[in-house]
Every structure is written in C-alpha cells, then in structure tokens.
Scaffold this motif. Structure first.
Motif, mmCIF file in Angstrom:
data_model
loop_
_atom_site.group_PDB
_atom_site.id
_atom_site.type_symbol
_atom_site.label_atom_id
_atom_site.label_comp_id
_atom_site.label_asym_id
_atom_site.label_seq_id
_atom_site.Cartn_x
_atom_site.Cartn_y
_atom_site.Cartn_z
ATOM 1 N N TYR A 194 -6.716 5.222 4.947
ATOM 2 C CA TYR A 194 -5.733 6.456 5.146
ATOM 3 C C TYR A 194 -6.245 7.098 6.550
ATOM 4 N N ASP A 206 1.571 8.533 5.194
ATOM 5 C CA ASP A 206 1.652 8.898 3.937
ATOM 6 C C ASP A 206 2.455 7.896 3.083
ATOM 7 N N ALA A 210 0.912 5.861 -0.031
ATOM 8 C CA ALA A 210 1.411 6.125 -1.228
ATOM 9 C C ALA A 210 1.729 5.111 -2.173
#
Length: 335
Positions: A194, A206, A210
């Motif tokens: 990330y 994001d 996810a």
C-alpha cells in the motif's frame, strides 16, 4: 550474544545470509558465481568476504577461514525430479547439491542447512537424491530433519513453500526443532504494498488495496537464458490478474496520480509491480539494494530465499547449537 560463524554457498542476493545474520550468525565467506549477486552482497555488506566463483571450482584448502564453522548454508538452484535430470540445467543443479555435501566433508560444520524446492522433502521422484544425502550425512556422523516451510507463515506476503534439510552433529540433534510460524494472520499484497503504491499519489490505491486481500503467488526468478522480467508462468500470472496486477512484466516505477485502475479492460488497466516491490514481497528490508539493471535485479529477487524464513531457521539452529550445548561446545558469550 554468542558468536556463531557460517559459510554460505550459492548465496545469490543474500536473502538466506541476511536472515542468518539477523539470527546472530556472522558470515566468514559468501560464494556465488554471478557478478550481479556478488555486486548486491558487496553493495549491502562491504565488510562481508564475497567470492565470485562457481561452487564446483571452489577449493576449501585455499580458504582456511571456513574450517571449524558452526554452519554451512546453501540456497541452491532448484533441482528437478529424477524424471528430468537428463536436462543440462538439472544435471548442473544436482552437481551443486552434491558439491555442497562434499564441502561439508572438508569443512565439517556443526550444522548444515540446504534450502530448495518443497518436493525435495517427500516427493517419490526425489527419492534417489534423498538417498544420496542420507548416505553421505550418516557417513559424516550427522543426523537430520526434512521439513517444509511456507514463507507466508513467517510474515512474508507470499505463498512460497520451501523444502529444508537441516543436519546437525549428533550431540546437537535432539535439541533442534523446526521453527513454528511467527504470525497468526498472513499479510496481504494490498497491505504489504500500500505505502509504495501510494508513493506517487495514485488515486486508485485504496480501491486496489481493498481487493488485494490474498498473499502473493510464488515469485519466480526465471532462467538466465529466457527473456525479460515477469512474475512467473501462465498459472502465476492468472493468480496475479485476480487481484488486478499484470504479471507479464515488471514496472519501472509505481503508478502515478493519473493511472486509472480498470482490470476488466485487460492488461493495460492492471497495475504492475516494481523490482523494489517484488523485494518487499520476498521479505527484504527496504534498505536492501540490488545490483544491475531491472531484469537482472528481478531475477536475483525472484530466486532469493526470504530473509524472515532464514532468520527463523537460523534461530532454531542457533538454539540447538548454543542454548542446550554451550558448555560442551566451549562457546563463550559476549555482552
């Protein structure tokens, strides 16, 4: 901490050696035939003695410092099953395995660690290799353990199973236990990458992270005879595609703010990982640098043994050599 010394052959980019260093071992010699790998070792540890030489041409008589070491370690090129040993590269891999055992004849380390494919541990096709190792190790007075570890169980965000052979002189054998997993929950690709994926302001980071909830497939370094860098064969690339990553190539840099992640459109809409990110997926620290151009760097990374696994096995070997046998071995401790 008690001082322990080791020799590492086929050292590659130093993943196994780094893990053993973290476990309290000090290398007296690291051996590899590839200039890029030797360059990487020197780039990160200028004090380490690194020798650029093929193990088959190595003469221990010219390096007296390797005698009376605690550990001989080897992250050897992946051997193939006996059904394919007629291939030239397979014969070379088997010769390196044999050379490691013959080096143990000369060096007589207190422990021997060989890391290779998981099939080496229990597949029927590898029985001739295991029989050779058994005969040689018994002749030398060692007892040994075969076991398989998955790097994901040691905090590495990758499904990477490794076959391990740990042999110890008889007086240390009963004190050795294969390492137990160090994490309860595997680290996902999205969590591991990330921060690096967001480094250039990628706005879809994001959304990508996810859904990247699994560990990475096994990174494959590939053959030096083959073309550019990629993340592995067809099956591996399909696994990468499921988390929106193009496994057919390696990127020069992480995505910028304008990259639109749209995996449903095909490879052009998928994100690509860099060599630095591949190193993170192998458990290397961010400060560890790799010598050479992109493809050469990636191959070193893909072939490496994850340092956290080397550390865990090193601590287990260390416990057997020191904690239960220190008085008999005559070790001394330093503050």
């Amino acid at each position: 901490m008690t001082e322990l010394r080791f020799v590492d052959v086929c050292a590659g980019a130093g993943g196994l050696a780094l893990g053993l260093e973290q476990a309290g071992f000090e290398p007296v010699l690291l051996l590899d035939e590839k200039p890029g790998a030797c360059g990487t070792l020197k780039l990160n540890r200028s004090a380490w003695q690194v020798l650029e030489k093929n193990l088959l041409d190595f003469s221990p008589l010219q390096h007296r410092e390797i005698y009376d070491v605690d550990l001989l370690s080897a992250g050897l090129p992946r051997v193939k099953s006996s059904a394919t040993v007629m291939r030239i590269e397979s014969e070379a891999e088997l010769r390196l395995l044999e050379a490691t055992v013959y080096l143990a004849h000369a060096v007589k380390p207190r422990a021997l660690l060989i890391e290779n494919v998981p099939e080496l541990v229990n597949a029927p096709s590898f029985e001739p290799i295991r029989d050779f190792l058994r005969q040689e190790l018994v002749h030398l007075g060692y007892r040994f353990h075969w076991f398989i570890l998955n790097a994901a169980d040691f905090g590495v965000p990758q499904n990477r199973k490794q076959g391990m052979l740990v042999a110890l002189q008889k007086q240390y054998f009963d004190a050795f236990c294969p390492p137990e997993p160090t994490v309860r929950e595997h680290q996902s690709v999205g969590r591991a990458l990330y921060r690096s994926m967001a480094a250039r302001g990628w706005r879809d980071v994001d959304r990508w992270a996810a859904q990247a909830l699994s560990v990475a497939p096994t990174l494959v370094g590939g053959s030096d005879r083959r073309g550019g860098a990629d993340l592995g064969p067809t099956g591996t690339r399909k696994a990468w595609a499921k988390i929106g990553v193009d496994g057919g190539t390696v990127a020069d840099e992480v995505p910028g703010p304008d990259f639109i992640w749209a995996p449903e459109t095909g490879r052009r809409g998928m994100v690509r990982i860099t060599t630095d990110q591949a190193a993170l997926l192998q458990g290397f620290p961010t400060e560890w640098r790799f010598d050479g151009k992109k493809t050469a760097r990636y191959r070193q990374i893909g072939h490496a043994s994850p340092p956290p696994v080397g550390r865990a096995v090193g601590l287990a070997i260390r416990a057997a050599l020191v904690e239960s046998a220190a008085p008999a071995a005559g070790y001394t401790s330093t503050p």
